[in-house]
Write a protein that holds these residues in place. Structure first.
Motif, mmCIF file in Angstrom:
data_model
loop_
_atom_site.group_PDB
_atom_site.id
_atom_site.type_symbol
_atom_site.label_atom_id
_atom_site.label_comp_id
_atom_site.label_asym_id
_atom_site.label_seq_id
_atom_site.Cartn_x
_atom_site.Cartn_y
_atom_site.Cartn_z
ATOM 1 N N MET A 147 0.889 -1.300 -0.031
ATOM 2 C CA MET A 147 0.071 -0.085 -0.092
ATOM 3 C C MET A 147 1.210 1.221 -0.133
ATOM 4 O O MET A 147 1.846 1.304 0.516
ATOM 5 C CB MET A 147 -0.846 0.103 1.342
ATOM 6 C CG MET A 147 -1.764 1.225 1.368
ATOM 7 S SD MET A 147 -3.073 0.872 2.674
ATOM 8 C CE MET A 147 -1.760 0.939 4.163
ATOM 9 N N ARG A 148 0.316 2.189 -0.790
ATOM 10 C CA ARG A 148 1.179 3.409 -0.628
ATOM 11 C C ARG A 148 0.175 4.626 -0.551
ATOM 12 O O ARG A 148 -1.180 4.328 -0.552
ATOM 13 C CB ARG A 148 1.745 3.756 -2.053
ATOM 14 C CG ARG A 148 2.773 2.882 -2.408
ATOM 15 C CD ARG A 148 4.037 3.270 -1.585
ATOM 16 N NE ARG A 148 5.177 2.476 -1.877
ATOM 17 C CZ ARG A 148 5.764 1.294 -1.323
ATOM 18 N NH1 ARG A 148 4.709 0.897 -0.461
ATOM 19 N NH2 ARG A 148 6.840 0.808 -1.571
ATOM 20 N N PRO A 149 0.457 5.686 -0.176
ATOM 21 C CA PRO A 149 -0.464 6.796 0.184
ATOM 22 C C PRO A 149 -1.489 7.237 -1.145
ATOM 23 O O PRO A 149 -0.793 7.439 -2.121
ATOM 24 C CB PRO A 149 0.488 8.190 0.566
ATOM 25 C CG PRO A 149 1.689 7.597 1.000
ATOM 26 C CD PRO A 149 1.878 6.243 0.257
ATOM 27 N N GLY A 150 -2.671 7.011 -0.884
ATOM 28 C CA GLY A 150 -3.597 7.262 -2.004
ATOM 29 C C GLY A 150 -3.900 5.893 -2.758
ATOM 30 O O GLY A 150 -4.542 6.010 -3.922
ATOM 31 N N ILE A 151 -2.802 4.910 -2.607
ATOM 32 C CA ILE A 151 -2.874 3.673 -3.481
ATOM 33 C C ILE A 151 -3.053 2.578 -2.821
ATOM 34 O O ILE A 151 -2.234 2.280 -1.789
ATOM 35 C CB ILE A 151 -1.620 3.708 -4.530
ATOM 36 C CG1 ILE A 151 -1.559 4.907 -5.085
ATOM 37 C CG2 ILE A 151 -1.764 2.328 -5.302
ATOM 38 C CD1 ILE A 151 -0.116 4.766 -6.082
ATOM 39 N N PRO A 152 -4.159 1.658 -2.899
ATOM 40 C CA PRO A 152 -4.394 0.623 -2.061
ATOM 41 C C PRO A 152 -3.362 -0.570 -2.373
ATOM 42 O O PRO A 152 -2.694 -0.513 -3.363
ATOM 43 C CB PRO A 152 -5.681 0.216 -2.399
ATOM 44 C CG PRO A 152 -6.119 0.486 -3.556
ATOM 45 C CD PRO A 152 -5.208 1.963 -3.701
#
Length: 363
Positions: A147-152
């Motif tokens: 997971m990344r900020p804004g991306i699951p």
């Protein structure tokens, strides 16, 4: 320059506020890159027609309305239709499912099982027993992307299937402990082995109330004869198409979402080790919260709880099983409210009261 810009912005803001203040009666739609297109006023009759069409009619050659198709029929923009639907909570794109049980003894079985949950019998165990069959050991073709900020988190939609296993589990309603075992096949032979394993882990004395569904493995003649040879087991079957009454289904849902769905397994043994670790956690957690369970004292009187103030005869539920004793327990619910505080009290407290109040709700 600033004053000109401020006055220009002020005029635009006042124009937008006036448009929104008038509501649907003077709505307008201005697509980006095109001149402002004024739409006809949304009168009460037109609004009623839009809502009636959405609720009671279907568009031609399709199964549900869209904002564009409704806008073409009503002569409005899709944005206006979207605002109307949001205002009245209409969601034509959504569809939910439901299932009605056709069991003729639905009410009796629900009262039987809910009575066990709310007011279990004294000196007895209540077990919720079921199987989670065909648990797949899946391995993804590519590693999981974190997971990344804004991306699951992302995983590949294709997988490698290494095999399946079946989880047999029994949930102790009083403590939350789970006794489980994994088998590669799901037959009555494996179910009998699991019953023998449960019988070896339980205290040797005391009644055991077992809640099960109507799966065919539970009603084969060999399983019926096993329960006849062990008369301390009392069977309580959930209504057809109502397995949600069995509390062990919540345990299956938890391990599915937290242990299986996002997991990757190279083989079936890795999956079974993950499942065994799950129910061992439930046992250690129950021991930490309530301490080890002591053997239950059992009286030699027959039908200890048959003479309680609230008597529940479930002979109609067990009439298909010849030779199996009907289960009796306090907890008879006389009203449609399954959480009625008057009827959910303990039988010991009820025996102390000089007069038991009756619920006035009609079922």
């Amino acid at each position: 320059m600033r004053s000109a810009r401020r006055s220009s912005n002020g005029r635009g803001a006042r124009k937008r506020r006036s448009g929104w203040r008038s509501g649907l009666a003077s709505s307008w739609h201005a697509p980006r890159g095109s001149p402002i297109e004024w739409l006809p006023a949304v009168t009460d009759d037109l609004l009623l027609d839009i809502i009636t069409r959405t609720l009671e009619a279907l568009p031609p050659h399709t199964t549900q309305w869209t904002t564009r198709s409704m806008g073409e029929v009503a002569g409005l923009s899709k944005a206006t239709i979207s605002r109307i639907w949001r205002t009245f909570g209409l969601q034509s794109h959504r569809l939910e499912t439901f299932k009605l049980s056709a069991d003729p003894q639905f009410v009796e079985k629900v009262r039987d099982i809910v009575g066990l949950y709310l007011n279990p019998p004294d000196h007895a165990l209540v077990l919720c027993l079921d199987e989670k069959s065909q648990v797949q050991a899946l391995d993804r073709t590519r590693p999981l992307l974190p997971m990344r900020p804004g991306i699951p988190a992302r995983q590949t939609h294709d997988y490698i299937r290494h095999g399946t296993t079946s989880l047999f589990a029994a949930l102790d309603v009083a403590t939350g402990k789970v006794m489980g075992h994994c088998h590669r096949r799901h037959r009555h032979q494996e179910f009998l082995k699991f019953l023998e394993r449960i019988d070896a882990q339980l205290p040797p004395t005391g009644d055991v109330h077992v809640i099960m569904d109507n799966y065919g493995t539970h009603k084969v003649p060999k399983v019926t004869r096993w329960f006849v040879r062990h008369p301390r087991y009392h069977l309580h079957f959930t209504p057809t198409s109502a397995s949600w009454l069995n509390q062990v289904e919540r345990f299956f849902a938890k391990i599915t979402t937290q242990r299986i769905r996002r997991g990757t397994f190279d083989n079936v043994r890795a999956l079974e080790r993950r499942l065994r670790r799950t129910w061992r956690i439930t046992i250690s957690t129950a021991d930490r919260l309530s301490g080890p369970r002591r053997p239950m004292p059992f009286s030699t009187r027959s039908n200890d709880f048959a003479n309680e103030p609230l008597r529940h005869d479930t002979s109609v539920v067990s009439q298909k099983f010849v030779g199996i004793r009907p289960a009796l327990h306090p907890g008879w619910l006389r009203c449609s409210s399954l959480t009625c505080s008057r009827h959910a009290r303990s039988s010991r407290l009820a025996s102390r009261a000089p007069r038991r109040p009756q619920c006035t709700t009609n079922f």
